[in-house]
Design a protein around this motif. Structure first.
Motif, mmCIF file in Angstrom:
data_model
loop_
_atom_site.group_PDB
_atom_site.id
_atom_site.type_symbol
_atom_site.label_atom_id
_atom_site.label_comp_id
_atom_site.label_asym_id
_atom_site.label_seq_id
_atom_site.Cartn_x
_atom_site.Cartn_y
_atom_site.Cartn_z
ATOM 1 N N ILE A 192 0.751 -1.250 0.182
ATOM 2 C CA ILE A 192 -0.096 0.059 -0.090
ATOM 3 C C ILE A 192 0.838 1.066 -0.087
ATOM 4 C CG2 ILE A 192 -0.068 -0.131 2.599
ATOM 5 C CD1 ILE A 192 -2.796 1.451 2.270
ATOM 6 N N ILE A 194 1.939 13.882 4.224
ATOM 7 C CA ILE A 194 2.668 12.828 4.732
ATOM 8 C C ILE A 194 2.580 11.752 3.571
ATOM 9 C CG2 ILE A 194 2.758 13.501 6.994
ATOM 10 C CD1 ILE A 194 0.755 10.795 6.650
ATOM 11 N N GLY A 220 0.158 5.479 0.330
ATOM 12 C CA GLY A 220 -0.949 6.246 0.536
ATOM 13 C C GLY A 220 -0.544 7.838 1.021
ATOM 14 N N CYS A 221 -1.322 8.759 0.760
ATOM 15 C CA CYS A 221 -0.814 10.023 1.323
ATOM 16 C C CYS A 221 -1.919 10.923 1.793
ATOM 17 C CB CYS A 221 -0.374 11.013 0.091
ATOM 18 S SG CYS A 221 1.047 10.329 -0.790
ATOM 19 N N ARG A 222 -1.743 11.617 2.916
ATOM 20 C CA ARG A 222 -2.854 12.239 3.504
ATOM 21 C C ARG A 222 -2.207 13.308 4.020
ATOM 22 N NH1 ARG A 222 -3.420 12.845 8.839
ATOM 23 N NH2 ARG A 222 -2.662 11.260 10.440
ATOM 24 N N ARG A 223 -3.081 14.183 4.445
ATOM 25 C CA ARG A 223 -2.608 15.814 5.260
ATOM 26 C C ARG A 223 -2.623 15.430 6.811
ATOM 27 N NH1 ARG A 223 -2.948 20.453 3.416
ATOM 28 N NH2 ARG A 223 -4.025 20.999 5.473
ATOM 29 N N ASP A 224 -1.619 15.772 7.271
ATOM 30 C CA ASP A 224 -1.443 15.490 8.789
ATOM 31 C C ASP A 224 -1.741 17.030 9.194
ATOM 32 O OD1 ASP A 224 -1.030 14.301 11.517
ATOM 33 O OD2 ASP A 224 0.622 15.865 11.434
ATOM 34 N N GLU A 275 -6.853 13.050 0.570
ATOM 35 C CA GLU A 275 -6.034 11.526 0.622
ATOM 36 C C GLU A 275 -5.894 11.052 -0.709
ATOM 37 O OE1 GLU A 275 -7.585 8.575 3.263
ATOM 38 O OE2 GLU A 275 -7.717 10.140 4.835
ATOM 39 N N ILE A 314 5.994 6.029 7.817
ATOM 40 C CA ILE A 314 5.399 7.291 7.596
ATOM 41 C C ILE A 314 6.595 8.269 7.318
ATOM 42 C CG2 ILE A 314 4.101 9.187 8.202
ATOM 43 C CD1 ILE A 314 2.552 6.874 9.830
ATOM 44 N N ARG A 315 6.617 9.122 6.407
ATOM 45 C CA ARG A 315 7.587 10.283 6.271
ATOM 46 C C ARG A 315 6.709 11.505 5.481
ATOM 47 N NH1 ARG A 315 10.047 7.070 8.384
ATOM 48 N NH2 ARG A 315 11.879 5.946 7.940
ATOM 49 N N LEU A 316 7.425 12.658 5.492
ATOM 50 C CA LEU A 316 6.882 13.904 5.175
ATOM 51 C C LEU A 316 6.936 13.716 3.602
ATOM 52 C CD1 LEU A 316 8.909 16.362 7.212
ATOM 53 C CD2 LEU A 316 6.541 15.914 7.281
ATOM 54 N N LEU A 374 -7.763 5.262 -4.956
ATOM 55 C CA LEU A 374 -8.700 5.897 -4.292
ATOM 56 C C LEU A 374 -8.268 7.258 -3.970
ATOM 57 C CD1 LEU A 374 -11.712 6.050 -2.773
ATOM 58 C CD2 LEU A 374 -10.441 5.462 -0.773
ATOM 59 N N GLU A 421 -4.590 7.177 -2.389
ATOM 60 C CA GLU A 421 -4.123 5.917 -1.811
ATOM 61 C C GLU A 421 -4.137 4.924 -3.029
ATOM 62 O OE1 GLU A 421 -5.509 4.276 1.650
ATOM 63 O OE2 GLU A 421 -6.667 2.709 0.667
ATOM 64 N N VAL A 478 2.635 7.423 3.357
ATOM 65 C CA VAL A 478 2.656 6.082 4.333
ATOM 66 C C VAL A 478 2.782 4.830 3.440
ATOM 67 C CG1 VAL A 478 -0.060 6.166 4.385
ATOM 68 C CG2 VAL A 478 1.472 4.751 5.901
ATOM 69 N N ASN A 513 -3.886 0.894 -3.486
ATOM 70 C CA ASN A 513 -3.809 -0.501 -2.395
ATOM 71 C C ASN A 513 -4.795 -1.426 -3.147
ATOM 72 O OD1 ASN A 513 -3.469 -2.248 -0.354
ATOM 73 N ND2 ASN A 513 -5.255 -1.489 0.743
#
Lengths: 213, 460
Positions: free
Chosen positions: A101, A113, A103-107, A188, A131-133, A209, A190, A115, A192
């Motif tokens: 997988i 970030i 994926g990226c999302r806003r923290d 987000e 996880i990284r920036l 997605l 992703e 993942v 997967n």
């Protein structure tokens, strides 16, 4: 405006929040991410893509190994279950060493970030991630794969060949850069699973997605 | 409006030439008295102006009825007044040209509905004022090298100046960290408590400390990271130059956000902190004691460059416990090569063990030179990345010198686990601390020291 930004802007204008797989993959293709492609004469995967049904298999909207002659009938059945969607017919991806997988999302603290970890059914089973920036470069992505629990699956085990780690790292870098560039529009994104093929054969985005802001 | 930047404000707060204490009290039990007494006891070099409408004298300082009576400019004001008096007091500070205020006062955002009104008033004031505010709801700041104690906590008195800066969103935790580091001889650069962070934030301090040449290690307790982009920038600037240990609270509150995708499930808020801190080379710890252990170990300036640990123990059982903990932490205690074992055996009684962990046995107590030789041989071995020396109660003063010399004589970290503690061997503890060799009083704490060294070195 880039074609990617144009698509995202248009979708938001249409009031979409979840963008279904078929459209998400149009965007990934524009970003140079490898997709399964058409089935041709062989068996195919038939999916019915609809913004209201992001978890397709829960609603019987995914069928594997469909013979060429059965595609229309299968898609028709799915259409009856979730009217207003669109059919996606792709070739079956075989020979994967591992499912992953990305994926990226806003923290809320750090912003974009990325993942990654073992994907498919293993997401829930292993619950392992690194996880990284975002954007993360390829070297950072390699480091994520080196530290994540379950990362040894990529080395090949029990006689399986080693997976294409470099291609997977490149995908992580590319998706994270795509997300970071458009994080004002996207909540987000992703992929997967990512099907990780043997070394030298690349990676393929089997499902995707997008959630818009 | 001549408003100091947060950097200038912090520089001013760390080196004030004059300090006003609002809410100064003649009642020795009141915090507003304790703070004045601390200024007296630490012989603060600048002007001290206790302020209280009742006037009088406290600790030999003349009490001003208002700041207008101050004979000269005032750099920093510390507020011990009740929340309802905070804004009027700050207005008085602004009129008097105070540059930075430190709000010890509680009763704002942390205090529900009752505090919300005070907090809103404070917000409106700060938005329009040149005054900068540390806190409120904090325990002030401390700079041991300047004898600057703007606080009321006895835990922050008499600290040795040094390189470890403590940044804490909890005052109580900062005192515990400082006192316990001091106990094992670790020097403190500064203690800053940030409270509710209505103005100056922990991130502002990270930014300041990143460019402070005297700071070698930052030990932080954080509940919330504000201004994430600047936080990331500060940690990036420190990378490889300073070591950062962070106890980020809220681990058990992970996974609260609504999840629409697997990404959301895999990247809960707490895991993001884990990943980002790892990326930035910071050491994340799970509690205050582990933070103290990591920071103390890193204060020696060394890190682990590999995972292979040699354990040299006065006692078999402690060596075994140390070995178990080290391996469970993800490091290795590999058996020594036969040649190395042979070299060590020359310095051991026949019933000792040269394998790793090395069991020196009680015989070592009367043969300190063997300890010196064994530590040197182990430290010189290319297959070993770090050493733990486990000592029980050595009362022969030779051991202090031998251990300090062994630690100094190698680039590899030497972690000293000394179980007797200050009651049994107070002199040795004090001397080792003064020599810059921190003591970990149990195997679990030595393990936490190793883990900190390993994370900072990127091998764990």
């Amino acid at each position: 405006m880039s074609a990617i930004r144009e698509l995202l802007t248009r979708w938001r204008g249409q009031g979409r929040r979840t963008v279904h797989e078929a459209d998400a993959k149009r965007l990934l293709a524009l970003a140079g991410i490898v997709l399964p492609g058409p089935a041709g004469a062989g068996p195919s995967v038939v999916k019915w893509c609809h913004d209201d049904f992001p978890h397709k298999s829960d609603h019987g909207l995914v069928r594997l190994g469909v013979a060429a002659g059965d595609v229309d009938r299968v898609a028709g059945e799915m259409a009856a279950r979730a009217p207003g969607g669109t059919a996606l017919v792709e070739r079956m991806v075989t020979g994967a060493v591992a499912e992953w997988i990305v994926g990226c999302r806003r923290d809320r603290t750090f912003g974009p970030i990325v993942v990654t970890g073992p994907g498919g059914v293993l997401v829930e089973l292993l619950d392992a991630s690194e996880i990284r920036l975002a954007p993360a470069d390829a070297a950072t992505a390699e480091a994520m794969l080196a530290t994540v629990r379950g990362g040894r699956m990529l080395d090949g085990f029990r006689g399986r060949p080693a997976g294409d780690r470099a291609a997977l790292a490149a995908l992580i870098a590319r998706l994270s850069a795509l997300f970071a560039a458009h994080a004002d529009l996207v909540e987000e994104i992703e992929i997967n699973p990512v099907m990780v093929l043997p070394r030298g054969e690349g990676v393929v985005a089997a499902d995707a997605l997008i959630v818009l802001r | 409006m001549n408003r100091l930047s947060s950097r200038e404000a912090i520089t001013t707060a760390f080196a004030p030439s004059s300090v006003a204490i609002f809410g100064a009290s003649s009642d020795p039990k009141k915090l507003g008295h304790v703070a004045v007494r601390f200024l007296r006891e630490t012989a603060f070099a600048g002007a001290v102006y206790p302020v209280n409408p009742r006037g009088g004298e406290i600790q030999g300082y003349k009490v001003l009825r208002s700041l207008e009576e101050a004979p000269g400019p005032v750099d920093v004001a510390v507020l011990f007044v009740p929340a309802e008096q905070a804004v009027p007091t700050l207005e008085q500070c602004e009129r008097a040209g105070v540059k930075v205020a430190i709000g010890i006062t509680s009763g704002f955002a942390e205090s529900g509905e009752a505090g919300a009104a005070f907090n809103a008033a404070l917000g409106s004031f700060l938005a329009a004022s040149p005054l900068r505010l540390i806190g409120p709801n904090c325990e002030g700041i401390v700079r041991p090298d300047r004898n600057l104690v703007l606080s009321f906590s006895p835990l922050v008195l008499n600290l040795k100046p040094g390189g470890v800066a403590i940044v804490s969103q909890s005052g109580a935790i900062s005192g515990m960290l400082a006192a316990r580091l001091a106990r094992i001889g670790v020097g403190i650069r500064a203690i800053v408590t940030t409270g509710n962070e209505n103005d100056i934030t922990a991130t502002d301090y990270f930014d300041w400390l990143a460019d402070d040449p005297e700071t070698t290690v930052i030990l932080a307790y954080l509940e919330e990271i504000r201004d994430g982009a600047r936080f990331v920038d500060a940690l990036r600037r420190m990378r490889g130059r300073k070591r950062v240990v962070i106890n980020k609270a809220g681990r058990s509150a992970a996974g609260q956000r609504a999840v629409t995708s697997h990404t959301g499930a895999l990247a809960g808020d707490d895991r993001v902190i884990d990943g980002v801190l790892r990326e930035l080379g910071a050491v994340r710890v799970g509690d205050s004691i582990a933070g103290i252990d990591a920071a103390a170990a890193l204060s020696t300036g060394k890190v682990l460059r590999g995972r292979r640990i040699a354990i040299v123990s006065f006692a078999g059982g402690l060596g075994v416990e140390m070995t178990d903990l080290t391996e469970l932490a993800g490091l290795a205690v590999p058996p020594f090569r036969p040649a190395l074992q042979e070299a060590l055996r020359a310095h051991l009684p026949f019933y000792g063990s040269a394998r790793n962990p090395v069991d020196l046995t009680g015989a070592i107590l009367s043969r300190p030179e063997s300890m010196r030789n064994i530590l040197r041989i182990v430290a010189d071995d290319p297959d070993i990345d770090g050493i733990v020396a486990v000592v029980t109660f050595a009362q022969n003063p030779a051991f202090v010198e031998i251990l300090a010399e062994a630690a100094r004589g190698t680039d590899k970290p030497l972690v000293l686990c000394w179980t007797a503690g200050t009651e049994t061997t107070p002199e040795a503890m004090k001397q080792l601390g003064a020599l810059g060799v921190p003591i970990f009083d149990a195997p679990v704490r030595a393990m936490q020291a190793l883990a900190g060294l390993a994370r900072a070195g990127g091998v764990l």
